[in-house]
Design a protein around this motif. Structure first.
Motif, PDB file in Angstrom:
ATOM      1  N   LEU A 177      54.130  41.187  37.332  1.00 49.24           N
ATOM      2  CA  LEU A 177      53.885  41.409  38.751  1.00 49.24           C
ATOM      3  C   LEU A 177      54.707  40.452  39.605  1.00 49.24           C
ATOM      4  O   LEU A 177      54.800  39.263  39.311  1.00 49.24           O
ATOM      5  CB  LEU A 177      52.395  41.214  39.050  1.00 49.24           C
TER       6      LEU A 177
ATOM      7  N   LEU B 102      54.550  44.665  46.460  1.00 47.59           N
ATOM      8  CA  LEU B 102      53.217  44.070  46.500  1.00 47.59           C
ATOM      9  C   LEU B 102      52.970  43.343  47.815  1.00 47.59           C
ATOM     10  O   LEU B 102      51.842  43.355  48.331  1.00 47.59           O
ATOM     11  CB  LEU B 102      53.031  43.116  45.316  1.00 47.59           C
TER      12      LEU B 102
ATOM     13  N   ILE C 116      47.817  44.770  43.857  1.00 48.77           N
ATOM     14  CA  ILE C 116      47.825  43.926  42.660  1.00 48.77           C
ATOM     15  C   ILE C 116      46.467  43.929  41.966  1.00 48.77           C
ATOM     16  O   ILE C 116      46.355  43.630  40.778  1.00 48.77           O
ATOM     17  CB  ILE C 116      48.242  42.479  43.030  1.00 48.77           C
TER      18      ILE C 116
END
Length: 349
Positions: free
Chosen positions: A151, A179, A186
């Protein structure tokens, strides 16, 4: 054997008010008691030497209390100057039955954590994903598959071949810019993960955390605290490791305060955990869709309790496997669009 000498000396004699977090945190002396108290829900431990890190604990202990004063649920194991001792700590039933927050400034924990990362669903927050392109990359030590979510990577730091290899191996990847445009995206990854590795060199402009190589772009301090809140709310995450940051908090008090506040946000959200897991069908509201162009049976489920979303690609509702998603995934499907998350999940089947 661990001993109470691991606890910061400056904190042993400190007096904290009831409204301060330090009044709620138990220290390691309970290991020597004949009758042990109830096991904690949260455990804190640091790798490295004590003198450099006392500033962090002073900042953390002085923050506002989280739990009711009669409910002391946090245990501070202090410092592990030898990273080899981490294996012993992780094997203890006390730790295995609690949620562990591990501070690892110099990545000393990674050799020990590799086995756990390979065996459990894990999220890794890192700006730089180099896989099979450089021998020194930590990613080469992992058995990449669909259990991994990477991520917040920055495209200019990630070779295209690395991203392709990670995605072909089954890993879920999300770019930093995507994000940051909607940080709540997330959260579904955390719901599916048992472990989270947050590499703090991916924070922007934080020379006090990463003085040798500060980053012009990356997560902001506020976003870092929000991320910790999402992680704390996850019913599954039982190990959170913060890596790659400056450990000399005496020389950088701002770093101590940021790390302390990040931990506080994680613990504060942990207090609000619903222990919801994947709710039974009678606690979910179902939205069934049929996308003719893909011939894909797609059902979305929203929890009547928390409002969180799941989806299923199974035809039979009774035996459906529910996977975490967001409301955005549902809204896109209503427009006839398949989100990247659902497309990725379909490939894993």
């Amino acid at each position: 054997m661990l001993s109470s000498s691991c606890i910061p000396s400056a904190l042993q004699a400190a007096q904290f008010s009831d409204w301060q977090l330090g009044a709620q945190i138990r220290q390691l002396s309970f290991w020597t008691q004949k009758q042990q108290p109830a096991p904690p829900s949260l455990i804190l431990v640091s790798l490295g030497q004590r003198p450099q890190q006392e500033g962090f604990r002073k900042a953390l202990y002085s923050l506002q209390a989280i739990f009711p004063s009669q409910s002391q649920l946090i245990l501070d194991l202090g410092y592990l100057p030898h990273p080899q001792a981490l294996s012993f700590v992780l094997e203890q039933p006390l730790v295995q039955n609690s949620c562990l927050l591990l501070l690892d400034p110099e990545e000393q924990a990674f050799p020990t954590l590799t086995k756990q990362l390979n065996s459990k669903a894990s999220s890794i927050i890192d700006q730089n994903l180099i896989y099979q392109e450089a021998q020194s990359s930590y990613l080469n030590q992992l058995q990449i598959n669909g259990n991994f979510a990477f991520l917040g990577y920055q495209s200019h730091y990630c070779p295209k071949n690395s991203l392709i290899s990670l995605q072909e191996a089954g890993a879920w990847t999300q770019r930093l810019g995507l994000l940051q445009s909607q940080l709540s995206e997330i959260e579904p990854s955390f719901r599916e993960s048992q472990q989270l590795l947050f590499r703090l060199n991916s924070l922007a402009q934080n020379g006090f955390l990463n003085p040798q190589s500060p980053e012009p772009n990356g997560w902001t301090n506020k976003e870092a605290c929000q991320i910790m809140s999402y992680a704390g709310l996850s019913d599954n995450i039982q190990l959170l490791c913060l890596q790659n940051f400056r450990a000399d908090y005496q020389a950088s008090p701002l770093a101590a305060k940021l790390l302390a506040q990040m931990c506080w946000y994680f613990w504060s959200a942990f207090k609000e955990r619903l222990a919801e897991g994947i709710p039974p069908l009678h606690e979910l509201k179902r939205y069934a869709l049929q996308l003719p162009q893909d011939n894909l049976p797609l059902s979305f489920y929203q929890s009547l309790r928390s409002g969180r979303w799941w989806f299923s690609l199974d035809k039979e509702e009774e035996n459906a496997r529910l996977l975490a998603c967001s409301e955005k995934d549902y809204l896109l499907a209503c427009k006839g669009q398949i989100s990247e998350r659902i497309f990725w999940s379909a490939r894993q089947l």
